[in-house]
Design a protein around this motif. Structure first.
Motif, PDB file in Angstrom:
ATOM      1  N   VAL A 276       0.837  -1.204   0.000  1.00 58.49           N
ATOM      2  CA  VAL A 276       0.000   0.000   0.000  1.00 58.49           C
ATOM      3  C   VAL A 276       0.871   1.252   0.000  1.00 58.49           C
ATOM      4  O   VAL A 276       0.556   2.243  -0.673  1.00 58.49           O
ATOM      5  CB  VAL A 276      -0.960  -0.004   1.206  1.00 58.49           C
ATOM      6  N   GLY A 277       1.992   1.214   0.716  1.00 56.52           N
ATOM      7  CA  GLY A 277       2.905   2.345   0.700  1.00 56.52           C
ATOM      8  C   GLY A 277       3.420   2.635  -0.697  1.00 56.52           C
ATOM      9  O   GLY A 277       3.463   3.803  -1.122  1.00 56.52           O
ATOM     10  N   PHE A 278       3.793   1.588  -1.424  1.00 51.30           N
ATOM     11  CA  PHE A 278       4.277   1.773  -2.796  1.00 51.30           C
ATOM     12  C   PHE A 278       3.158   2.237  -3.721  1.00 51.30           C
ATOM     13  O   PHE A 278       3.358   3.118  -4.568  1.00 51.30           O
ATOM     14  CB  PHE A 278       4.903   0.481  -3.314  1.00 51.30           C
TER      15      PHE A 278
ATOM     16  N   GLU B 241       2.976   5.747  -5.866  1.00 43.94           N
ATOM     17  CA  GLU B 241       2.746   5.839  -7.315  1.00 43.94           C
ATOM     18  C   GLU B 241       1.532   6.722  -7.600  1.00 43.94           C
ATOM     19  O   GLU B 241       1.551   7.555  -8.518  1.00 43.94           O
ATOM     20  CB  GLU B 241       2.535   4.442  -7.911  1.00 43.94           C
ATOM     21  N   PHE B 242       0.458   6.550  -6.825  1.00 43.36           N
ATOM     22  CA  PHE B 242      -0.742   7.368  -7.031  1.00 43.36           C
ATOM     23  C   PHE B 242      -0.468   8.838  -6.744  1.00 43.36           C
ATOM     24  O   PHE B 242      -0.991   9.721  -7.434  1.00 43.36           O
ATOM     25  CB  PHE B 242      -1.886   6.862  -6.155  1.00 43.36           C
TER      26      PHE B 242
ATOM     27  N   GLU C  66      -5.992   9.751  -5.666  1.00 47.82           N
ATOM     28  CA  GLU C  66      -6.338   9.447  -4.290  1.00 47.82           C
ATOM     29  C   GLU C  66      -5.643   8.180  -3.818  1.00 47.82           C
ATOM     30  O   GLU C  66      -5.308   7.310  -4.637  1.00 47.82           O
ATOM     31  CB  GLU C  66      -7.853   9.299  -4.149  1.00 47.82           C
ATOM     32  N   PRO C  67      -5.407   8.039  -2.508  1.00 54.48           N
ATOM     33  CA  PRO C  67      -4.742   6.842  -1.983  1.00 54.48           C
ATOM     34  C   PRO C  67      -5.628   5.609  -2.068  1.00 54.48           C
ATOM     35  O   PRO C  67      -6.836   5.692  -2.310  1.00 54.48           O
ATOM     36  CB  PRO C  67      -4.451   7.215  -0.523  1.00 54.48           C
ATOM     37  N   VAL C  68      -5.014   4.456  -1.840  1.00 56.27           N
ATOM     38  CA  VAL C  68      -5.700   3.169  -1.986  1.00 56.27           C
ATOM     39  C   VAL C  68      -6.935   3.082  -1.101  1.00 56.27           C
ATOM     40  O   VAL C  68      -7.983   2.584  -1.523  1.00 56.27           O
ATOM     41  CB  VAL C  68      -4.716   2.018  -1.656  1.00 56.27           C
TER      42      VAL C  68
END
Length: 235
Positions: free
Chosen positions: A96-98, A102-103, A109-111
């Protein structure tokens, strides 16, 4: 019925804060504790070198990735695939950090804003097996999941293995739900009486084709060591 998406990534290194990038991402879909055959799998050109330690883990080279799309080119497809689903990841904070990094480079928006929930199977495993080794390989060995084709890490194969491990780790929850849903004594008559006939749902031609394609990709990733493919060829 909530979609479950099992996700895995491979990267150029361990620190996205230092500029490491995603070079492979894979997702497999599950509904009702059954894999649907739908999956998302892309290799990505990171536009930077791959650390030697990371390359030793996944075997992906800069030469192989040179003609692959950029993350920006696959971001829409990835977001569409995972949107609204429960995202299940082993060591979720890493992937999720990666993904969030990338996002963020694309002002997206984040995951957590895309998915209904993020479930970390590493945390689940530590709760179930405190003090024990809980890598994906260790969990495969613990729960009898065949990982003999996993000489190197590969996102698609690892996502498939994680789905099997998750089913094994949560099997007790299914048993509890079955007990809650069992009819009261006397609902049915003597054994075999008044029971509805069993339905056999056969796979469609499209589903069989999707199944064959997934097996081919797993066989390619595992360098010809996919047990499922070997069993199908022998029948």
């Amino acid at each position: 019925m909530t979609r479950k998406i099992f996700l895995d990534t491979e990267t150029t290194g361990l620190e996205h804060q230092l500029g490491d990038r995603i070079i492979e991402v894979a997702c497999v879909e599950m509904r009702g504790r059954r894999l649907t055959g739908r999956h998302f799998h892309r290799y990505i050109n990171p536009q930077r070198d791959i650390e030697a330690g990371a390359q030793a883990v996944h075997g992906l080279t800069s030469e192989f990735l040179a003609d692959k799309p950029l993350f920006a080119d696959i971001a829409d497809e990835l977001c569409d695939f995972i949107e609204g689903a429960e995202l299940i990841i082993h060591n979720a904070s890493f992937d999720v950090g990666f993904l969030n990094h990338e996002f963020s480079l694309l002002d997206r928006e984040p995951v957590k804003e895309l998915c209904a929930e993020i479930i970390d199977t590493l945390r689940m495993a530590r709760d179930l097996r405190p003090g024990k080794k809980n890598s994906l390989d260790a969990l495969c060995n613990e729960f009898g999941v065949d990982n003999s084709g996993r000489q190197l890490h590969g996102a698609l194969l690892d996502a498939e293995l994680l789905a099997e491990v998750y089913l094994a780790m949560t099997r007790g929850q299914d048993s509890l739900m079955m007990e809650l849903e069992l009819p009261e004594s006397g609902t049915f008559g003597a054994a075999g009486q008044d029971r509805p006939p069993m339905q056999v749902l056969r796979a469609s031609a499209e589903e069989l084709a999707d199944h064959a394609r997934v097996l081919q990709e797993i066989d390619k990733e595992s360098k010809g060591k996919c047990l499922w493919a070997a069993l199908e060829q022998s029948t």
